[in-house]
Design an enzyme around this catalytic site. Structure first.
Site, mmCIF file in Angstrom:
data_model
loop_
_atom_site.group_PDB
_atom_site.id
_atom_site.type_symbol
_atom_site.label_atom_id
_atom_site.label_comp_id
_atom_site.label_asym_id
_atom_site.label_seq_id
_atom_site.Cartn_x
_atom_site.Cartn_y
_atom_site.Cartn_z
ATOM 1 N N HIS A 52 -31.167 -7.472 33.682
ATOM 2 C CA HIS A 52 -30.152 -6.843 34.730
ATOM 3 C C HIS A 52 -28.697 -7.178 34.498
ATOM 4 O O HIS A 52 -28.346 -8.113 34.064
ATOM 5 C CB HIS A 52 -30.436 -7.638 36.328
ATOM 6 C CG HIS A 52 -31.947 -7.344 36.619
ATOM 7 N ND1 HIS A 52 -32.493 -6.040 37.043
ATOM 8 C CD2 HIS A 52 -32.943 -8.127 37.206
ATOM 9 C CE1 HIS A 52 -33.709 -5.992 37.297
ATOM 10 N NE2 HIS A 52 -33.851 -7.208 37.340
ATOM 11 N N HIS B 189 -30.713 -12.558 39.091
ATOM 12 C CA HIS B 189 -32.046 -13.080 38.190
ATOM 13 C C HIS B 189 -31.834 -12.248 36.977
ATOM 14 O O HIS B 189 -31.586 -11.116 36.991
ATOM 15 C CB HIS B 189 -33.348 -13.063 38.844
ATOM 16 C CG HIS B 189 -33.892 -11.957 39.107
ATOM 17 N ND1 HIS B 189 -33.752 -11.251 40.454
ATOM 18 C CD2 HIS B 189 -34.660 -10.998 38.624
ATOM 19 C CE1 HIS B 189 -34.282 -10.011 40.336
ATOM 20 N NE2 HIS B 189 -34.844 -9.974 39.131
ATOM 21 N N LYS C 140 -35.968 -3.895 30.655
ATOM 22 C CA LYS C 140 -36.224 -3.089 31.954
ATOM 23 C C LYS C 140 -34.861 -3.389 32.767
ATOM 24 O O LYS C 140 -34.946 -4.514 33.143
ATOM 25 C CB LYS C 140 -37.725 -2.829 32.534
ATOM 26 C CG LYS C 140 -38.137 -4.248 33.074
ATOM 27 C CD LYS C 140 -39.440 -4.200 33.449
ATOM 28 C CE LYS C 140 -39.845 -5.411 33.600
ATOM 29 N NZ LYS C 140 -39.619 -6.095 34.989
ATOM 30 N N CYS D 260 -44.212 -7.180 39.062
ATOM 31 C CA CYS D 260 -43.951 -6.613 37.927
ATOM 32 C C CYS D 260 -45.313 -6.280 37.116
ATOM 33 O O CYS D 260 -45.573 -5.480 36.511
ATOM 34 C CB CYS D 260 -43.060 -7.388 36.920
ATOM 35 S SG CYS D 260 -41.264 -6.691 37.430
ATOM 36 N N ASP E 95 -42.768 -10.184 31.622
ATOM 37 C CA ASP E 95 -41.446 -11.030 32.264
ATOM 38 C C ASP E 95 -41.744 -12.435 32.315
ATOM 39 O O ASP E 95 -41.509 -13.234 33.405
ATOM 40 C CB ASP E 95 -41.384 -10.488 33.699
ATOM 41 C CG ASP E 95 -40.944 -9.199 33.612
ATOM 42 O OD1 ASP E 95 -40.605 -8.475 32.648
ATOM 43 O OD2 ASP E 95 -40.353 -8.637 34.931
ATOM 44 N N ASP F 6 -37.154 -8.545 32.054
ATOM 45 C CA ASP F 6 -36.318 -8.130 33.226
ATOM 46 C C ASP F 6 -34.906 -8.349 32.630
ATOM 47 O O ASP F 6 -34.736 -9.528 32.134
ATOM 48 C CB ASP F 6 -36.613 -8.921 34.183
ATOM 49 C CG ASP F 6 -36.512 -8.216 35.682
ATOM 50 O OD1 ASP F 6 -36.788 -7.117 35.641
ATOM 51 O OD2 ASP F 6 -36.311 -8.786 36.578
#
Ligand code: VGL
Ligand code: ZN
Length: 219
Positions: free
Chosen positions: A77, A94, A117, A165, A32, A75
């Site tokens: 989202h 974020h 992810k 993470c 990340d 990451d």
């Protein structure tokens, strides 16, 4: 490269032995290292996050030179996920998919596959597995399959953030049977509560993660 790590029993930090770290069965996993975490203008900036980019890049060069696998987590989202405070979680919005904040840091050297992810709204932190937003069942990300395909047995982990993470990925690494090391000068903590980063290091050491190198003063 089994057996190259220095022992960290009783929580002592190991001394850096970087030259010996890599071989074909070792993977460097960069967690990340994205604008929202690493850039002070990001939406969830980690103090000192951008500072680690040079050490991460140096590590990538060592891994490349030894023919080791290098993988990156990202990451990623959707606009709504139980991960975000607005939807019942704890984080500001974020790493929205396809946004600047979700991009890997522009100075990061990218030399291997990127594993995303959270893509379908999953909550969680580990690069290996997240939780389905409906029901909480584990959803694997594909990182384990990628590493297995490459014949990887040992992991070297760096990136952001130590207390979320990085920790979750390292603990899962141990659970999945990888010999797992974390690079202390190539991680930084969110530290929502002071000391979270240090507690995360202790938790990782307790679980058998080898902590390598010099601990950053900022934890
Ligand atoms: C992370 C908080 C929320 C991390 C991701 O990459 O450590 N932390 N989402
Ligand atoms: Zn997140």
């Amino acid at each position: 490269m089994t057996g190259t790590w220095k022992s960290t029993h009783s929580g002592a930090w190991a001394v850096d032995d970087s030259e010996a770290r890599y071989g074909p069965q070792v993977a460097l996993v960069v967690v990340d290292l994205q604008n929202d975490f690493a850039d002070p203008a990001g939406s969830l900036p980690v103090r000192g996050g951008a500072e680690i980019v040079p050490s991460v890049n140096a590590e990538i060069q060592r891994a490349l030179a030894a023919g080791a696998e290098i993988a990156y987590t990202q990451d990623w989202h959707p606009a709504h996920t139980p991960h975000f405070a607005q939807d019942g979680g704890i984080w500001p919005v974020h790493c929205l998919h396809d946004s600047w904040g979700a991009e890997l840091h522009p100075d990061l050297s990218v030399k291997g596959p990127i594993v995303r992810k959270g893509t379908h709204g999953e909550d969680g932190y580990s690069g290996f597995s997240m939780r389905n937003p409906a029901g909480g069942l584990p959803v694997t990300t594909g990182l384990d399959a990628e590493l297995a395909r490459a014949g990887v047995e040992s992991l070297v982990i760096c990136g952001l953030a130590t207390d979320y993470c990085v920790k979750a990925t390292a603990l899962d690494g141990v659970r999945l049977g990888y010999e797992t090391a974390v690079l202390l000068d190539a991680i930084r903590a969110v530290d929502l509560e002071p000391g979270d980063g240090d507690r995360a290091l202790a938790e990782m050491a307790e679980a058998g993660v080898v902590l390598v190198g010099i601990r950053a003063a900022t934890s």
